[in-house]
Motif scaffolding. Structure first.
Motif, PDB file in Angstrom:
ATOM      1  N   UNK A 108      17.566   0.679  -3.353  1.00 36.61           N
ATOM      2  CA  UNK A 108      17.893   2.050  -2.966  1.00 36.61           C
ATOM      3  C   UNK A 108      17.574   3.049  -4.079  1.00 36.61           C
ATOM      4  N   UNK A 109      17.725   2.639  -5.338  1.00 35.34           N
ATOM      5  CA  UNK A 109      17.340   3.524  -6.441  1.00 35.34           C
ATOM      6  C   UNK A 109      15.835   3.777  -6.396  1.00 35.34           C
ATOM      7  N   UNK A 110      15.071   2.731  -6.107  1.00 34.04           N
ATOM      8  CA  UNK A 110      13.622   2.903  -5.977  1.00 34.04           C
ATOM      9  C   UNK A 110      13.266   3.827  -4.829  1.00 34.04           C
ATOM     10  N   UNK A 111      13.941   3.643  -3.691  1.00 36.81           N
ATOM     11  CA  UNK A 111      13.673   4.508  -2.533  1.00 36.81           C
ATOM     12  C   UNK A 111      14.050   5.955  -2.835  1.00 36.81           C
ATOM     13  N   UNK A 112      15.170   6.134  -3.497  1.00 35.92           N
ATOM     14  CA  UNK A 112      15.622   7.492  -3.820  1.00 35.92           C
ATOM     15  C   UNK A 112      14.628   8.184  -4.753  1.00 35.92           C
ATOM     16  N   UNK A 127      11.436   7.351  -5.550  1.00 34.53           N
ATOM     17  CA  UNK A 127      10.020   7.425  -5.180  1.00 34.53           C
ATOM     18  C   UNK A 127       9.758   8.199  -3.896  1.00 34.53           C
ATOM     19  N   UNK A 128      10.736   8.287  -2.997  1.00 38.94           N
ATOM     20  CA  UNK A 128      10.483   8.897  -1.692  1.00 38.94           C
ATOM     21  C   UNK A 128      11.412  10.068  -1.394  1.00 38.94           C
ATOM     22  N   UNK A 129      12.703   9.900  -1.617  1.00 38.02           N
ATOM     23  CA  UNK A 129      13.684  10.837  -1.065  1.00 38.02           C
ATOM     24  C   UNK A 129      14.160  11.947  -1.993  1.00 38.02           C
ATOM     25  N   UNK A 130      14.032  11.810  -3.286  1.00 38.17           N
ATOM     26  CA  UNK A 130      14.639  12.759  -4.227  1.00 38.17           C
ATOM     27  C   UNK A 130      14.167  14.201  -4.008  1.00 38.17           C
ATOM     28  N   UNK A 131      12.890  14.371  -3.752  1.00 38.09           N
ATOM     29  CA  UNK A 131      12.353  15.733  -3.602  1.00 38.09           C
ATOM     30  C   UNK A 131      12.807  16.415  -2.321  1.00 38.09           C
ATOM     31  N   UNK A 132      13.361  15.646  -1.367  1.00 36.24           N
ATOM     32  CA  UNK A 132      13.803  16.207  -0.092  1.00 36.24           C
ATOM     33  C   UNK A 132      15.246  16.692  -0.118  1.00 36.24           C
ATOM     34  N   UNK A 133      15.933  16.495  -1.228  1.00 37.80           N
ATOM     35  CA  UNK A 133      17.317  16.929  -1.324  1.00 37.80           C
ATOM     36  C   UNK A 133      18.273  15.923  -0.702  1.00 37.80           C
ATOM     37  N   UNK A 170       4.421  -6.972  -5.840  1.00 39.16           N
ATOM     38  CA  UNK A 170       5.631  -7.702  -6.236  1.00 39.16           C
ATOM     39  C   UNK A 170       6.860  -7.002  -5.674  1.00 39.16           C
ATOM     40  N   UNK A 171       6.882  -5.680  -5.745  1.00 32.26           N
ATOM     41  CA  UNK A 171       8.014  -4.914  -5.210  1.00 32.26           C
ATOM     42  C   UNK A 171       8.132  -5.109  -3.706  1.00 32.26           C
ATOM     43  N   UNK A 179       0.840  -1.215   0.000  1.00 36.23           N
ATOM     44  CA  UNK A 179       0.000   0.000   0.000  1.00 36.23           C
ATOM     45  C   UNK A 179       0.866   1.254   0.000  1.00 36.23           C
ATOM     46  N   UNK A 180       1.907   1.266   0.844  1.00 33.44           N
ATOM     47  CA  UNK A 180       2.813   2.415   0.880  1.00 33.44           C
ATOM     48  C   UNK A 180       3.514   2.574  -0.463  1.00 33.44           C
ATOM     49  N   UNK A 181       4.015   1.465  -1.006  1.00 33.74           N
ATOM     50  CA  UNK A 181       4.696   1.531  -2.306  1.00 33.74           C
ATOM     51  C   UNK A 181       3.757   2.077  -3.377  1.00 33.74           C
ATOM     52  N   UNK A 182       2.491   1.657  -3.341  1.00 33.14           N
ATOM     53  CA  UNK A 182       1.521   2.170  -4.297  1.00 33.14           C
ATOM     54  C   UNK A 182       1.285   3.660  -4.142  1.00 33.14           C
ATOM     55  N   UNK A 183       1.242   4.146  -2.897  1.00 35.79           N
ATOM     56  CA  UNK A 183       1.025   5.571  -2.636  1.00 35.79           C
ATOM     57  C   UNK A 183       2.158   6.435  -3.163  1.00 35.79           C
ATOM     58  N   UNK A 184       3.396   5.906  -3.123  1.00 32.35           N
ATOM     59  CA  UNK A 184       4.534   6.717  -3.578  1.00 32.35           C
ATOM     60  C   UNK A 184       4.874   6.467  -5.043  1.00 32.35           C
ATOM     61  N   UNK A 185       4.073   5.623  -5.713  1.00 35.01           N
ATOM     62  CA  UNK A 185       4.232   5.460  -7.155  1.00 35.01           C
ATOM     63  C   UNK A 185       5.146   4.332  -7.605  1.00 35.01           C
ATOM     64  N   UNK A 186       5.443   3.392  -6.719  1.00 35.03           N
ATOM     65  CA  UNK A 186       6.267   2.248  -7.125  1.00 35.03           C
ATOM     66  C   UNK A 186       5.408   1.346  -8.013  1.00 35.03           C
ATOM     67  N   UNK A 187       5.906   0.994  -9.207  1.00 27.61           N
ATOM     68  CA  UNK A 187       5.124   0.102 -10.064  1.00 27.61           C
ATOM     69  C   UNK A 187       5.062  -1.315  -9.480  1.00 27.61           C
TER      70      UNK A 187
END
Length: 146
Positions: free
Chosen positions: A83-87, A89-95, A50-51, A38-46
């Motif tokens: 980690x690429x997925x985390x970066x 989908x979640x962390x990139x916009x935070x700098x 499965x992920x 559910x969390x992965x879906x909210x942040x846009x993980x395809x």
């Protein structure tokens, strides 16, 4: 002596990286595949379900294998994908730094990659694969010099 220190340093590095992944994996496992998906879906993980299964297995079982030094390159590439997925989908916009920044996922992914392709002699990969390969290479070298 330097080789022994290097091998111990590589083992300690693998342990440090694996402990962080393991802790995050246990948290996801405790939350359950459904909540993680559910969390992965909210942040846009395809393919969030499965992920979620992939990440939980990787972070729990992969961390045990990483400490033992088993299938290091495979686990390392999995960690980089994680980690690429985390970066992205979640962390990139935070700098890079600060709350929610991507410094941790960046360091974890790259450290795992470096350790995964240079795990040292204190690893199952070395015992199972590299030591035998080196012995065969030495035999071939001896035959060529005759």
């Amino acid at each position: 002596m330097f080789a022994r220190v290097k091998d111990v340093a590589l083992l300690l590095g693998r342990i440090g990286v694996a402990v962080v992944f393991f802790a995050h994996g246990l948290h996801k496992w405790g939350s359950g595949v459904g909540a993680t998906a559910d969390f992965f879906g909210q942040v846009g993980v395809p393919l969030p379900t499965i992920a979620a299964v992939f990440v939980i297995i990787l972070e729990v079982l992969g961390s045990i294998a990483f400490v033992a030094g088993f299938l290091l390159p495979l686990i390392a590439v999995g960690y980089v994908v994680d980690m690429a997925g985390a970066l992205l989908s979640v962390h990139a916009l935070n700098g890079l730094t600060g709350t929610g920044g991507y410094e941790l996922v960046l360091v974890l992914g790259l450290a795992a990659l470096a350790l995964g392709f240079n795990g040292g002699r204190l690893s199952l990969d070395h015992v199972l694969f590299w030591r035998k390969r080196a012995a065969r290479a030495a035999q071939v070298g001896e035959l060529e010099t005759v």
